[in-house]
Design a protein around this motif. Structure first.
Motif, PDB file in Angstrom:
ATOM      1  N   TRP A 131      -6.960  17.416  -4.495  1.00 46.95           N
ATOM      2  CA  TRP A 131      -6.949  18.874  -4.591  1.00 46.95           C
ATOM      3  C   TRP A 131      -6.220  19.527  -3.422  1.00 46.95           C
ATOM      4  O   TRP A 131      -5.757  20.661  -3.541  1.00 46.95           O
ATOM      5  CB  TRP A 131      -8.384  19.389  -4.656  1.00 46.95           C
ATOM      6  N   SER A 132      -6.121  18.825  -2.308  1.00 47.77           N
ATOM      7  CA  SER A 132      -5.421  19.388  -1.146  1.00 47.77           C
ATOM      8  C   SER A 132      -4.769  18.248  -0.372  1.00 47.77           C
ATOM      9  O   SER A 132      -5.086  17.077  -0.583  1.00 47.77           O
ATOM     10  CB  SER A 132      -6.393  20.156  -0.235  1.00 47.77           C
ATOM     11  N   VAL A 133      -3.823  18.585   0.517  1.00 45.88           N
ATOM     12  CA  VAL A 133      -3.169  17.582   1.350  1.00 45.88           C
ATOM     13  C   VAL A 133      -3.527  17.842   2.806  1.00 45.88           C
ATOM     14  O   VAL A 133      -3.824  18.967   3.210  1.00 45.88           O
ATOM     15  CB  VAL A 133      -1.643  17.614   1.161  1.00 45.88           C
ATOM     16  N   ASN A 134      -3.501  16.757   3.585  1.00 45.53           N
ATOM     17  CA  ASN A 134      -3.835  16.866   4.998  1.00 45.53           C
ATOM     18  C   ASN A 134      -3.148  15.719   5.725  1.00 45.53           C
ATOM     19  O   ASN A 134      -3.326  14.551   5.365  1.00 45.53           O
ATOM     20  CB  ASN A 134      -5.351  16.803   5.202  1.00 45.53           C
ATOM     21  N   ALA A 135      -2.380  16.019   6.746  1.00 38.02           N
ATOM     22  CA  ALA A 135      -1.592  15.002   7.441  1.00 38.02           C
ATOM     23  C   ALA A 135      -2.446  13.997   8.187  1.00 38.02           C
ATOM     24  O   ALA A 135      -1.985  12.888   8.507  1.00 38.02           O
ATOM     25  CB  ALA A 135      -0.618  15.668   8.414  1.00 38.02           C
ATOM     26  N   SER A 136      -3.708  14.340   8.492  1.00 39.36           N
ATOM     27  CA  SER A 136      -4.587  13.428   9.234  1.00 39.36           C
ATOM     28  C   SER A 136      -5.669  12.798   8.363  1.00 39.36           C
ATOM     29  O   SER A 136      -6.250  11.781   8.734  1.00 39.36           O
ATOM     30  CB  SER A 136      -5.259  14.181  10.394  1.00 39.36           C
ATOM     31  N   ASN A 137      -5.950  13.411   7.229  1.00 42.08           N
ATOM     32  CA  ASN A 137      -7.032  12.953   6.354  1.00 42.08           C
ATOM     33  C   ASN A 137      -6.483  12.813   4.926  1.00 42.08           C
ATOM     34  O   ASN A 137      -6.317  13.812   4.222  1.00 42.08           O
ATOM     35  CB  ASN A 137      -8.195  13.949   6.382  1.00 42.08           C
ATOM     36  N   TYR A 138      -6.228  11.562   4.541  1.00 44.83           N
ATOM     37  CA  TYR A 138      -5.559  11.343   3.253  1.00 44.83           C
ATOM     38  C   TYR A 138      -6.029   9.999   2.682  1.00 44.83           C
ATOM     39  O   TYR A 138      -7.088   9.479   3.074  1.00 44.83           O
ATOM     40  CB  TYR A 138      -4.039  11.396   3.435  1.00 44.83           C
ATOM     41  N   PHE A 139      -5.225   9.396   1.816  1.00 46.14           N
ATOM     42  CA  PHE A 139      -5.663   8.206   1.084  1.00 46.14           C
ATOM     43  C   PHE A 139      -4.553   7.162   1.030  1.00 46.14           C
ATOM     44  O   PHE A 139      -3.366   7.487   1.063  1.00 46.14           O
ATOM     45  CB  PHE A 139      -6.074   8.573  -0.350  1.00 46.14           C
ATOM     46  N   TYR A 140      -4.985   5.899   0.928  1.00 46.13           N
ATOM     47  CA  TYR A 140      -4.080   4.785   0.630  1.00 46.13           C
ATOM     48  C   TYR A 140      -4.477   4.187  -0.717  1.00 46.13           C
ATOM     49  O   TYR A 140      -5.665   4.126  -1.069  1.00 46.13           O
ATOM     50  CB  TYR A 140      -4.173   3.693   1.692  1.00 46.13           C
ATOM     51  N   ILE A 141      -3.484   3.732  -1.463  1.00 47.15           N
ATOM     52  CA  ILE A 141      -3.716   3.059  -2.733  1.00 47.15           C
ATOM     53  C   ILE A 141      -3.007   1.717  -2.716  1.00 47.15           C
ATOM     54  O   ILE A 141      -1.891   1.589  -2.189  1.00 47.15           O
ATOM     55  CB  ILE A 141      -3.243   3.927  -3.917  1.00 47.15           C
ATOM     56  N   LYS A 142      -3.653   0.688  -3.248  1.00 44.12           N
ATOM     57  CA  LYS A 142      -3.055  -0.645  -3.283  1.00 44.12           C
ATOM     58  C   LYS A 142      -1.943  -0.694  -4.330  1.00 44.12           C
ATOM     59  O   LYS A 142      -2.076  -0.212  -5.449  1.00 44.12           O
ATOM     60  CB  LYS A 142      -4.115  -1.696  -3.639  1.00 44.12           C
ATOM     61  N   THR A 143      -0.828  -1.310  -3.935  1.00 47.63           N
ATOM     62  CA  THR A 143       0.291  -1.510  -4.852  1.00 47.63           C
ATOM     63  C   THR A 143       0.595  -2.999  -4.976  1.00 47.63           C
ATOM     64  O   THR A 143       0.310  -3.786  -4.072  1.00 47.63           O
ATOM     65  CB  THR A 143       1.551  -0.766  -4.380  1.00 47.63           C
ATOM     66  N   ASP A 144       1.167  -3.345  -6.110  1.00 45.97           N
ATOM     67  CA  ASP A 144       1.499  -4.744  -6.400  1.00 45.97           C
ATOM     68  C   ASP A 144       3.019  -4.884  -6.398  1.00 45.97           C
ATOM     69  O   ASP A 144       3.683  -4.596  -7.396  1.00 45.97           O
ATOM     70  CB  ASP A 144       0.913  -5.144  -7.753  1.00 45.97           C
ATOM     71  N   GLU A 145       3.571  -5.333  -5.301  1.00 47.73           N
ATOM     72  CA  GLU A 145       5.025  -5.482  -5.195  1.00 47.73           C
ATOM     73  C   GLU A 145       5.517  -6.728  -5.913  1.00 47.73           C
ATOM     74  O   GLU A 145       6.730  -6.905  -6.081  1.00 47.73           O
ATOM     75  CB  GLU A 145       5.423  -5.493  -3.720  1.00 47.73           C
ATOM     76  N   ASN A 146       4.575  -7.592  -6.361  1.00 50.89           N
ATOM     77  CA  ASN A 146       4.973  -8.753  -7.163  1.00 50.89           C
ATOM     78  C   ASN A 146       5.168  -8.404  -8.633  1.00 50.89           C
ATOM     79  O   ASN A 146       5.604  -9.240  -9.413  1.00 50.89           O
ATOM     80  CB  ASN A 146       3.919  -9.858  -7.061  1.00 50.89           C
ATOM     81  N   ILE A 167       0.860  -1.178   0.000  1.00 50.98           N
ATOM     82  CA  ILE A 167       0.000   0.000   0.000  1.00 50.98           C
ATOM     83  C   ILE A 167       0.896   1.228   0.000  1.00 50.98           C
ATOM     84  O   ILE A 167       2.084   1.161   0.354  1.00 50.98           O
ATOM     85  CB  ILE A 167      -0.941   0.028   1.229  1.00 50.98           C
ATOM     86  N   PHE A 168       0.335   2.334  -0.430  1.00 51.56           N
ATOM     87  CA  PHE A 168       1.089   3.580  -0.444  1.00 51.56           C
ATOM     88  C   PHE A 168       0.162   4.711  -0.047  1.00 51.56           C
ATOM     89  O   PHE A 168      -0.960   4.829  -0.560  1.00 51.56           O
ATOM     90  CB  PHE A 168       1.681   3.828  -1.835  1.00 51.56           C
ATOM     91  N   ALA A 169       0.610   5.531   0.895  1.00 50.51           N
ATOM     92  CA  ALA A 169      -0.169   6.682   1.355  1.00 50.51           C
ATOM     93  C   ALA A 169       0.158   7.888   0.480  1.00 50.51           C
ATOM     94  O   ALA A 169       1.317   8.156   0.172  1.00 50.51           O
ATOM     95  CB  ALA A 169       0.134   6.986   2.819  1.00 50.51           C
ATOM     96  N   PHE A 170      -0.870   8.622   0.074  1.00 47.77           N
ATOM     97  CA  PHE A 170      -0.638   9.856  -0.681  1.00 47.77           C
ATOM     98  C   PHE A 170      -1.692  10.881  -0.290  1.00 47.77           C
ATOM     99  O   PHE A 170      -2.745  10.547   0.260  1.00 47.77           O
ATOM    100  CB  PHE A 170      -0.665   9.590  -2.189  1.00 47.77           C
ATOM    101  N   GLY A 171      -1.378  12.126  -0.566  1.00 44.75           N
ATOM    102  CA  GLY A 171      -2.258  13.216  -0.169  1.00 44.75           C
ATOM    103  C   GLY A 171      -2.126  13.575   1.293  1.00 44.75           C
ATOM    104  O   GLY A 171      -2.923  14.353   1.823  1.00 44.75           O
TER     105      GLY A 171
END
Length: 512
Positions: A308-323, A209-213
């Motif tokens: 559209w904006s960043v927030n250290a407490s309210n953000y998103f995770y996206i699934k990543t494929d390390e395989n 997983i990867f956190a962004f925003g």
């Protein structure tokens, strides 16, 4: 009243005529609005040796003419039946296959399904040169590789060339033959169709997983891909979940690639509200480009998610494929550090130093008319020209379900055009395959009277062996054509197909 029709043949390579010393009488002919000439049965009388010579006529081109040499029906010889006194001999293209593949499931030593595999195709070039390529895929279970390859090879050896089928007649009868013929449109069943462009996806499996925003250091995240043909990108999907309670929107921005990272901005999707993103589990979130974006073949693009904006407490995770399950080996995911204005590869916790991908689905669209032309071109072995149309209906051109070309085309023909009419098809005597839109029912120009005779609007009667298949017809009020017509009470009917019996000059139509 019996109609006199004439039959002519061309050899398989269309180089010259085949002139059998027998009498040929068409017994039955049929046509379809969805392919043109469909089937014909021709009766043959003559000496036994001359009739047996017909067994060599498989896949010969056949044309039925009227007394003015006007082509009435055309196609190829699909099956030959020879009726001797007490024996029937049949040779047919139905069981001829000169390209064979076996798909099979492999069972592991613990008796569990291990994998779904496919042999490489095997061909008989001599048979293909003679008849055209006709392929089949054999589906089996519980095989290993050697067994599957042996099965494939043996099947090809048995089916690469026509073989005779002998059977006893129920009772003695006259010596004669029958030629069962098919229209050229049917040859599109001979090859299967696959197109892996237009839908690009990575479902994993792979951890990550990867956190962004959450900060400018993780401002954007994106994935590269490369279409193999010219397509139009409409939808992109990613597996996301939210952390906290974001109150922003996300868009998917499309870029070309410069120096292996996103370059020039090309398009932006409609925004997706963070309220649509689940905070407890990962779900597929769709981003839509209101106007599909044209992509060029063999060009690398990036799809980048941009909150559209960043927030250290309210953000998103996206699934990543390390395989790194996505098969395009040069591709990878990346994120953007707005503070340093640099792009970096996604990190991998399980395989440091590798280049993880995102979980994604990219859906491209193209006009169904161009798809039909492309599929027909892929299955084309005998057409002199393919004439397509623009339907103004966009769907994904991706195909990977093992269907033959004709089945894929027929599905698209039923989708129709933006005018909500079917797509029809015909093959001309010159073997031009033409796709066209169903006519406007309000412009019907064919009339049928109480005696089942067809007339043009100029009161010219059509011969029964030239039925107006693929056109709309109206019922005439009397035995002669009378205009104007009451369109409200008796609507036009669409002539979907027709079957004609020359011995009785009888025409049977099927309308929709």
């Amino acid at each position: 009243m019996t109609q006199t029709l004439f039959v002519s043949f061309l050899r398989r390579d269309f180089s010259g005529p085949f002139l059998p010393s027998i009498r040929l009488l068409p017994e039955r002919m049929s046509w379809s609005a969805f392919g043109g000439p469909e089937q014909a049965v021709i009766h043959a009388d003559g000496q036994i040796n001359n009739l047996l010579e017909l067994t060599s006529a498989l896949r010969y081109a056949v044309t039925i003419h009227d007394h003015q040499n006007t082509p009435v029906w055309w196609g190829f010889v699909d099956e030959v039946l020879i009726f001797l006194e007490n024996v029937q001999v049949k040779v047919s293209l139905a069981n001829l296959f000169n390209r064979v593949t076996v798909t099979y499931s492999f069972i592991s030593p613990d008796n569990k399904l291990a994998d779904q595999l496919e042999t490489t195709p095997i061909n008989n070039p001599q048979s293909q040169s003679e008849f055209g390529i006709k392929e089949t895929v054999i589906h089996e279970m519980d095989l290993d590789e050697d067994f599957a390859n042996a099965l494939r090879d043996t099947f090809l050896s048995a089916h690469a060339w026509p073989f005779s089928e002998l059977s006893q007649r129920a009772k003695s009868g006259e010596v004669h033959a029958q030629l069962h013929c098919s229209g050229w449109f049917k040859t599109l069943t001979w090859l299967n169709y696959q197109n892996l462009d237009g839908f690009y996806a990575n479902y994993g499996p792979g951890p990550g997983i990867f956190a962004f925003g959450d900060s400018n250091a993780h401002r954007f995240v994106g994935q590269s891909f490369k279409p193999g043909s010219n397509v139009n990108l409409k939808y992109v999907y990613f597996r996301l979940r939210s952390e906290g309670s974001p109150s922003t929107h996300i868009v998917a921005r499309l870029y070309n690639q410069i120096s292996n990272v996103p370059g020039t901005h090309l398009a932006t999707s409609d925004p997706v509200s963070s309220s649509l993103i689940n905070s407890s589990k990962y779900t597929w979130i769709r981003f839509t480009y209101s106007s599909p974006v044209s992509l060029s073949a063999d060009t690398v693009y990036w799809v980048v998610l941009n909150p559209w904006s960043v927030n250290a407490s309210n953000y998103f995770y996206i699934k990543t494929d390390e395989n790194m399950s996505f098969p395009q080996l040069w591709r990878h995911g990346a994120y953007y550090n707005q503070t340093t204005t640099t792009w970096s590869r996604l990190p991998s916790g399980t395989s440091p130093g590798t280049k993880p991908d995102l979980y994604f689905r990219f859906v491209c669209l193209s006009d169904t008319g161009s798809q039909m032309a492309s599929i027909a071109s892929a299955g084309d072995q005998f057409f002199e020209k393919i004439l397509g149309l623009t339907t103004d209906i966009q769907t994904s051109p991706y195909r990977n379900n093992g269907n033959n070309c004709l089945k894929e085309i027929e599905a698209l023909m039923k989708v129709g055009t933006s005018n909500r009419r079917w797509v029809l098809a015909t093959v001309t005597p010159e073997r031009f395959l033409k796709f066209y839109e169903q006519p406007d029912p309000d412009e019907a120009d064919i009339y049928i009277d109480a005696k089942s005779r067809f007339f043009t609007k100029h009161q010219v009667q059509l011969p029964s062996y030239l039925p107006p298949v693929g056109r709309f017809a109206r019922l005439a009020a009397t035995t002669r054509v009378s205009l104007p017509w009451d369109r409200n009470r008796i609507p036009a009917c669409f002539i979907e197909s027709a079957e004609y019996f020359p011995a009785f000059d009888r025409l049977i139509i099927k309308s929709l």
